[in-house]
Design a protein around this motif. Structure first.
Motif, PDB file in Angstrom:
ATOM      1  N   HIS A   1       0.801  -1.222   0.000  1.00 53.37           N
ATOM      2  CA  HIS A   1       0.000   0.000   0.000  1.00 53.37           C
ATOM      3  C   HIS A   1       0.837   1.277   0.000  1.00 53.37           C
ATOM      4  O   HIS A   1       0.290   2.361   0.149  1.00 53.37           O
ATOM      5  CB  HIS A   1      -0.956  -0.018   1.193  1.00 53.37           C
ATOM      6  N   THR A   2       2.143   1.153  -0.185  1.00 53.30           N
ATOM      7  CA  THR A   2       2.993   2.340  -0.250  1.00 53.30           C
ATOM      8  C   THR A   2       2.978   2.918  -1.664  1.00 53.30           C
ATOM      9  O   THR A   2       2.584   2.250  -2.620  1.00 53.30           O
ATOM     10  CB  THR A   2       4.443   2.005   0.148  1.00 53.30           C
ATOM     11  N   ASP A   3       3.421   4.148  -1.785  1.00 49.60           N
ATOM     12  CA  ASP A   3       3.440   4.825  -3.083  1.00 49.60           C
ATOM     13  C   ASP A   3       4.351   4.103  -4.067  1.00 49.60           C
ATOM     14  O   ASP A   3       4.039   4.013  -5.252  1.00 49.60           O
ATOM     15  CB  ASP A   3       3.878   6.280  -2.905  1.00 49.60           C
TER      16      ASP A   3
ATOM     17  N   ARG B   1       2.583   1.251  -5.753  1.00 53.20           N
ATOM     18  CA  ARG B   1       1.255   1.552  -6.282  1.00 53.20           C
ATOM     19  C   ARG B   1       0.983   0.876  -7.628  1.00 53.20           C
ATOM     20  O   ARG B   1      -0.020   0.197  -7.798  1.00 53.20           O
ATOM     21  CB  ARG B   1       1.056   3.063  -6.393  1.00 53.20           C
ATOM     22  N   GLU B   2       1.854   1.054  -8.601  1.00 52.71           N
ATOM     23  CA  GLU B   2       1.645   0.476  -9.927  1.00 52.71           C
ATOM     24  C   GLU B   2       1.731  -1.043  -9.901  1.00 52.71           C
ATOM     25  O   GLU B   2       0.921  -1.738 -10.512  1.00 52.71           O
ATOM     26  CB  GLU B   2       2.655   1.035 -10.942  1.00 52.71           C
TER      27      GLU B   2
ATOM     28  N   TYR C   1      -1.303  -2.478  -8.224  1.00 54.93           N
ATOM     29  CA  TYR C   1      -2.450  -2.367  -9.129  1.00 54.93           C
ATOM     30  C   TYR C   1      -2.441  -3.511 -10.148  1.00 54.93           C
ATOM     31  O   TYR C   1      -3.460  -4.138 -10.411  1.00 54.93           O
ATOM     32  CB  TYR C   1      -2.438  -1.015  -9.853  1.00 54.93           C
TER      33      TYR C   1
END
Length: 168
Positions: A72-74, A77-78, A81
């Protein structure tokens, strides 16, 4: 789950770093825990298979926990996803025959699921440079889009949610 734009270069860069770091951490932890267990409670050389197995298993659990925590960290993110997209497409794929039959009879939920499947697969294949079947997917998607447009059904992939799959 909603489809969203992903920067391919950032995704590939972060994925490569995550893979290399995960493999390195798993190897180091596996060897370290195995060596520590053998040193503390080991048997004569050649009889420590179970201790090695426990060491590698412990490293696997820790690596999984760390990846799950960082999901769930930046930075993740990709990659997260894409993992989620692959999971969602797999859920659709398991019911694909039933969904196709329902979509043939113009069931709106099935149509939305198929639209999500086509759009998600296209995005995933482009991100992973898996373009072998992309042309075939485009043809299928164009035919399907034409069919639902001709039937006057207003639907799009952004309307997808997992609850739609429960009908099939």
């Amino acid at each position: 789950m909603q489809l969203r734009h992903i920067d391919k270069l950032r995704y590939r860069s972060h994925l490569n770093v995550i893979i290399v770091c995960s493999i390195a951490a798993f190897c180091a932890l596996g060897v370290g825990f195995s060596a520590l267990l053998i040193k503390v409670i080991g048997n004569p050389p050649g009889e420590n298979f179970l201790l090695n197995l426990v060491g590698v298993g412990t490293a696997g659990v820790i690596a999984f926990w760390v990846l799950k925590s960082l999901k769930h960290t930046d930075y993740f993110r990709e990659v997260a996803y894409v993992w989620d997209l692959k999971y969602e497409l797999n859920l659709i794929h398991r019911k694909f025959t039933k969904i196709q039959k329902a979509a043939a009879s113009l069931d709106r939920s099935a149509i939305i699921c198929l639209l999500f499947h086509y759009e998600g697969s296209r995005q995933l294949w482009l991100l992973d440079d898996n373009v072998l079947n992309l042309q075939e997917l485009k043809v299928e998607q164009l035919q399907f889009d034409s069919k639902i447009r001709h039937a006057g059904i207003d639907a799009n992939a952004q309307q997808y949610n997992r609850e739609l799959l429960e009908q099939f």
